[in-house]
Write an enzyme that holds these catalytic residues in place. Structure first.
Site, PDB file in Angstrom:
ATOM      1  CE  LYS A  35      10.858 -12.790 -23.824  1.00  0.00           C
ATOM      2  NZ  LYS A  35      11.820 -11.754 -24.221  1.00  0.00           N
ATOM      3  N   GLY A  40       5.825  -8.501 -15.883  1.00  0.00           N
ATOM      4  CA  GLY A  40       5.738  -7.541 -16.981  1.00  0.00           C
ATOM      5  C   GLY A  40       4.440  -6.774 -16.894  1.00  0.00           C
ATOM      6  CB  SER A  41       2.692  -4.739 -19.380  1.00  0.00           C
ATOM      7  OG  SER A  41       2.548  -5.694 -20.411  1.00  0.00           O
ATOM      8  CB  THR A  42      -1.735  -5.350 -16.329  1.00  0.00           C
ATOM      9  OG1 THR A  42      -1.145  -5.088 -15.047  1.00  0.00           O
ATOM     10  CG2 THR A  42      -3.104  -5.955 -16.111  1.00  0.00           C
ATOM     11  N   GLY A  68       0.434  -9.857 -19.422  1.00  0.00           N
ATOM     12  CA  GLY A  68       0.106 -10.843 -18.384  1.00  0.00           C
ATOM     13  C   GLY A  68      -1.249 -11.495 -18.629  1.00  0.00           C
ATOM     14  CB  CYS A 127       6.522  -3.127 -10.661  1.00  0.00           C
ATOM     15  SG  CYS A 127       7.655  -4.017  -9.606  1.00  0.00           S
ATOM     16  CD  GLU A 142       3.274   0.222 -14.228  1.00  0.00           C
ATOM     17  OE1 GLU A 142       2.901  -0.401 -15.224  1.00  0.00           O
ATOM     18  OE2 GLU A 142       3.919  -0.287 -13.303  1.00  0.00           O
TER      19      GLU A 142
HETATM   20  P1  NAD Z   1       6.078  -6.445 -21.116  1.00  0.00           P
HETATM   21  O1  NAD Z   1       4.804  -7.036 -20.655  1.00  0.00           O
HETATM   22  O2  NAD Z   1       6.085  -5.683 -22.375  1.00  0.00           O
HETATM   23  O3  NAD Z   1       7.178  -7.598 -21.308  1.00  0.00           O
HETATM   24  C1  NAD Z   1       7.533  -8.483 -20.276  1.00  0.00           C
HETATM   25  C2  NAD Z   1       8.149  -9.726 -20.888  1.00  0.00           C
HETATM   26  O4  NAD Z   1       7.144 -10.439 -21.620  1.00  0.00           O
HETATM   27  C3  NAD Z   1       9.274  -9.451 -21.882  1.00  0.00           C
HETATM   28  O5  NAD Z   1      10.293 -10.413 -21.718  1.00  0.00           O
HETATM   29  C4  NAD Z   1       8.572  -9.626 -23.205  1.00  0.00           C
HETATM   30  O6  NAD Z   1       9.455  -9.968 -24.251  1.00  0.00           O
HETATM   31  C5  NAD Z   1       7.623 -10.764 -22.898  1.00  0.00           C
HETATM   32  N1  NAD Z   1       6.478 -10.907 -23.811  1.00  0.00           N
HETATM   33  C6  NAD Z   1       5.949  -9.974 -24.637  1.00  0.00           C
HETATM   34  N2  NAD Z   1       4.933 -10.516 -25.361  1.00  0.00           N
HETATM   35  C7  NAD Z   1       4.808 -11.798 -24.952  1.00  0.00           C
HETATM   36  C8  NAD Z   1       3.922 -12.855 -25.309  1.00  0.00           C
HETATM   37  N3  NAD Z   1       2.962 -12.706 -26.227  1.00  0.00           N
HETATM   38  N4  NAD Z   1       4.062 -14.036 -24.679  1.00  0.00           N
HETATM   39  C9  NAD Z   1       5.004 -14.208 -23.739  1.00  0.00           C
HETATM   40  N5  NAD Z   1       5.886 -13.245 -23.372  1.00  0.00           N
HETATM   41  C10 NAD Z   1       5.790 -12.055 -23.977  1.00  0.00           C
HETATM   42  O7  NAD Z   1       6.617  -5.605 -19.889  1.00  0.00           O
HETATM   43  P2  NAD Z   1       7.919  -4.670 -19.821  1.00  0.00           P
HETATM   44  O8  NAD Z   1       7.626  -3.433 -20.608  1.00  0.00           O
HETATM   45  O9  NAD Z   1       9.154  -5.460 -20.135  1.00  0.00           O
HETATM   46  O10 NAD Z   1       7.978  -4.322 -18.262  1.00  0.00           O
HETATM   47  C11 NAD Z   1       7.305  -3.262 -17.687  1.00  0.00           C
HETATM   48  C12 NAD Z   1       6.083  -3.735 -16.933  1.00  0.00           C
HETATM   49  O11 NAD Z   1       6.456  -4.763 -16.016  1.00  0.00           O
HETATM   50  C13 NAD Z   1       5.458  -2.640 -16.073  1.00  0.00           C
HETATM   51  O12 NAD Z   1       4.057  -2.700 -16.196  1.00  0.00           O
HETATM   52  C14 NAD Z   1       5.870  -3.032 -14.653  1.00  0.00           C
HETATM   53  O13 NAD Z   1       5.028  -2.581 -13.635  1.00  0.00           O
HETATM   54  C15 NAD Z   1       5.889  -4.507 -14.740  1.00  0.00           C
HETATM   55  N6  NAD Z   1       6.728  -5.070 -13.673  1.00  0.00           N
HETATM   56  C16 NAD Z   1       6.126  -5.694 -12.615  1.00  0.00           C
HETATM   57  C17 NAD Z   1       6.894  -6.192 -11.576  1.00  0.00           C
HETATM   58  C18 NAD Z   1       6.275  -6.880 -10.388  1.00  0.00           C
HETATM   59  O14 NAD Z   1       7.007  -7.549  -9.671  1.00  0.00           O
HETATM   60  N7  NAD Z   1       4.973  -6.759 -10.158  1.00  0.00           N
HETATM   61  C19 NAD Z   1       8.277  -6.048 -11.611  1.00  0.00           C
HETATM   62  C20 NAD Z   1       8.853  -5.399 -12.699  1.00  0.00           C
HETATM   63  C21 NAD Z   1       8.064  -4.924 -13.734  1.00  0.00           C
END
Ligand code: NAD
Length: 454
Positions: free
Chosen positions: A154, A207-209, A212, A263, A356
């Site tokens: 996704k 994605g975001s903490t 996560g 990130c 962040e």
């Molecule tokens: P986000 O958490 O908003 O979304 C990430 C993904 O999760 C998206 O595809 C989103 O549609 C999906 N998602 C949202 N709600 C969900 C749910 N309830 N269940 C399952 N999936 C769901 O993050 P973002 O805004 O897309 O990305 C930015 C964040 O990602 C920043 O905090 C960044 O630090 C982090 N990031 C971390 C790394 C790493 O390797 N550590 C790499 C890139 C980005």
């Protein structure tokens, strides 16, 4: 089928309409993936390897097309977007070497022998963020497929175009239907179904903490395997004995790469007090050299932010009266632009220090000695990246061991390579991706005792 429109962040114009996958369609895709996994895991290792090499070659033949899609759909500068597409090719090629090297062990036991097998898990769900749509997709995809799993991915809602195209390239390369599927749509629908569906045996979430944490709670219900790559708040630590010219010249790349939507962004620069003034003098021209503009232009270094809402969020770290020490330029007019910005000095309670930012804003602070530098770098619930600048090898090692973070560089701003392990300490994540051991997290180990006594 409901659809939504991808917007070009540099022009605010529509790029393309894509389907918004429903929960029922997600379930159907997961069932197709489970059915396809039966024959994919039984495919001879050499054949699986050949298909992954063909997939890598297919991606390699479409670098320009993929890069152009990332420029239009995500606003990445074209040079960076080409590199990102090349990374997909390289990661696929790297893990194409794995199926034929998935060795087990033979363990001494009385009365027979014991052998181990690394068994694929089944269907793997990849949930990808918007900041690096191509590389992050490939980091989960390639080892998962190499280990004999099938994958349902996704992409982030705002940036699905390159993932959709990579899914088509997989089929063109000869991967069987159902082995790799891409489902654009909402996290709360498609992502949530991947977490909740019992046929999905592992989630790779980046994605975001905050999200996560939700995903981890969801996976707990089924003891579902999980890798988390989450947020970061990383330090770039510059000691007085460092090559200051080089440290200052590369500091913008360490934080403003991908407009700071990284990130690993080292959004805290820590400089030893005795060289702070000199460092700031050197940082100013380095920052002014960051060319912000049309991402399709070959000499652009930094493009726009991903959305209007995200630009507002980034701007909230620089309120009226904020201590702006250096500020670059950004285009006017349409597009979600934000100029590279240096804040100094900031207090340890300022949001720009604690959170962040995920945009082109960095703080510069002074430290006295090694212990204080380590304490300041560790003053965060995150621990993902970091850089250390010093000519003293012993200090470099001591500080690297002291900073609680998963990926560090010494006298360089670059610490992420697909052939070395990547992942976070503390709230930056769980598990490791990439490197030679990545298949371990896409398999479960089975031991089989074979009696040899008559
Ligand atoms: P986000 O958490 O908003 O979304 C990430 C993904 O999760 C998206 O595809 C989103 O549609 C999906 N998602 C949202 N709600 C969900 C749910 N309830 N269940 C399952 N999936 C769901 O993050 P973002 O805004 O897309 O990305 C930015 C964040 O990602 C920043 O905090 C960044 O630090 C982090 N990031 C971390 C790394 C790493 O390797 N550590 C790499 C890139 C980005």
């Amino acid at each position: 089928m409901p659809t939504y429109t991808v917007i070009n962040p540099a022009t605010e114009q529509p790029v393309r309409t894509v389907p918004s996958t429903s929960a029922a369609e997600t379930d159907a895709a997961i069932e197709r993936a489970a059915a396809a996994q039966v024959s994919w895991r039984a495919t001879a290792p050499g054949e699986r390897a050949a298909l992954l090499r063909a997939f890598a070659a297919e991606v390699g033949a479409h670098i320009e097309e993929l890069a152009a899609l990332e420029v239009a759909g995500s606003g990445h500068p074209v040079g960076a977007a080409r590199w990102e597409a090349g990374q997909v090719r390289d990661v696929l090629a790297y893990y194409a070497g794995a199926p034929e090297r998935a060795f087990g062990r033979q363990i001494p036991v009385a009365g027979g022998l014991d052998v181990t097998f690394a068994e694929p898990l089944g269907v793997v769900g990849l949930i990808v963020p918007w900041n690096f749509p191509m590389p992050i997709l490939s980091w989960g995809l390639a080892p998962a497929l190499a280990a004999g799993n099938t994958v349902v991915a996704k992409p982030a809602e705002m940036t699905p175009l390159t993932a959709i195209r990579i899914g088509e390239l997989a089929l063109a390369a000869g991967l069987p239907e159902g082995v790799f599927q891409v489902l654009p749509g909402k996290g709360s629908v498609v992502g949530q179904r991947l977490v909740d569906h019992p046929l999905v045996r592992k989630i790779v979430f980046t994605g975001s903490t905050e999200v996560g944490q939700q995903v981890m709670r969801g996976c707990a219900a089924q003891i579902k395997r999980l890798t988390l790559e989450l947020g970061g708040k990383s330090a770039n630590i510059v000691f007085a004995d460092a090559d200051l010219e080089k440290a200052a010249a590369t500091a913008p790349s360490a934080v403003f790469d991908n407009a700071g939507q990284d990130c690993c962004a080292r959004s805290r620069i820590l400089v030893q007090r005795s060289v702070l003034d000199r460092f700031m003098e050197l940082l100013e021209p380095a920052l002014n050299a960051v060319r912000v503009g049309d991402p399709a232009s070959e000499d652009t270094v930094m493009g726009p932010l991903i959305s209007s809402a995200h630009r507002e969020h980034v701007a909230s770290y620089v309120p009226d009266g904020a201590p702006v020490a250096i500020r670059g330029t950004a285009p006017d007019g349409p597009g979600w632009w934000y100029p590279p910005t240096v804040l100094a000095p900031v207090s340890a309670t300022d949001r720009a220090w604690t959170e962040e930012i995920f945009g082109p804003v960095v703080t510069v602070s002074a430290f006295g000695d090694e212990a204080e530098a380590i304490a300041m770098a560790n003053d965060s619930p995150y621990g993902l990246s970091g850089s250390i600048w010093t000519r003293d090898v012993g200090r470099a090692i001591r500080v690297a061991r002291g900073v609680e973070t998963g990926n560090l560089s010494v006298n360089s701003h670059s610490s992420v390579r697909y052939w070395t392990p990547f992942g976070g300490f503390k709230q930056s994540g769980l598990g490791r991706e990439l490197g030679p051991d990545a298949l371990d997290s896409f398999t479960d180990v089975k031991n089989v005792f074979i009696a040899t006594e008559e």
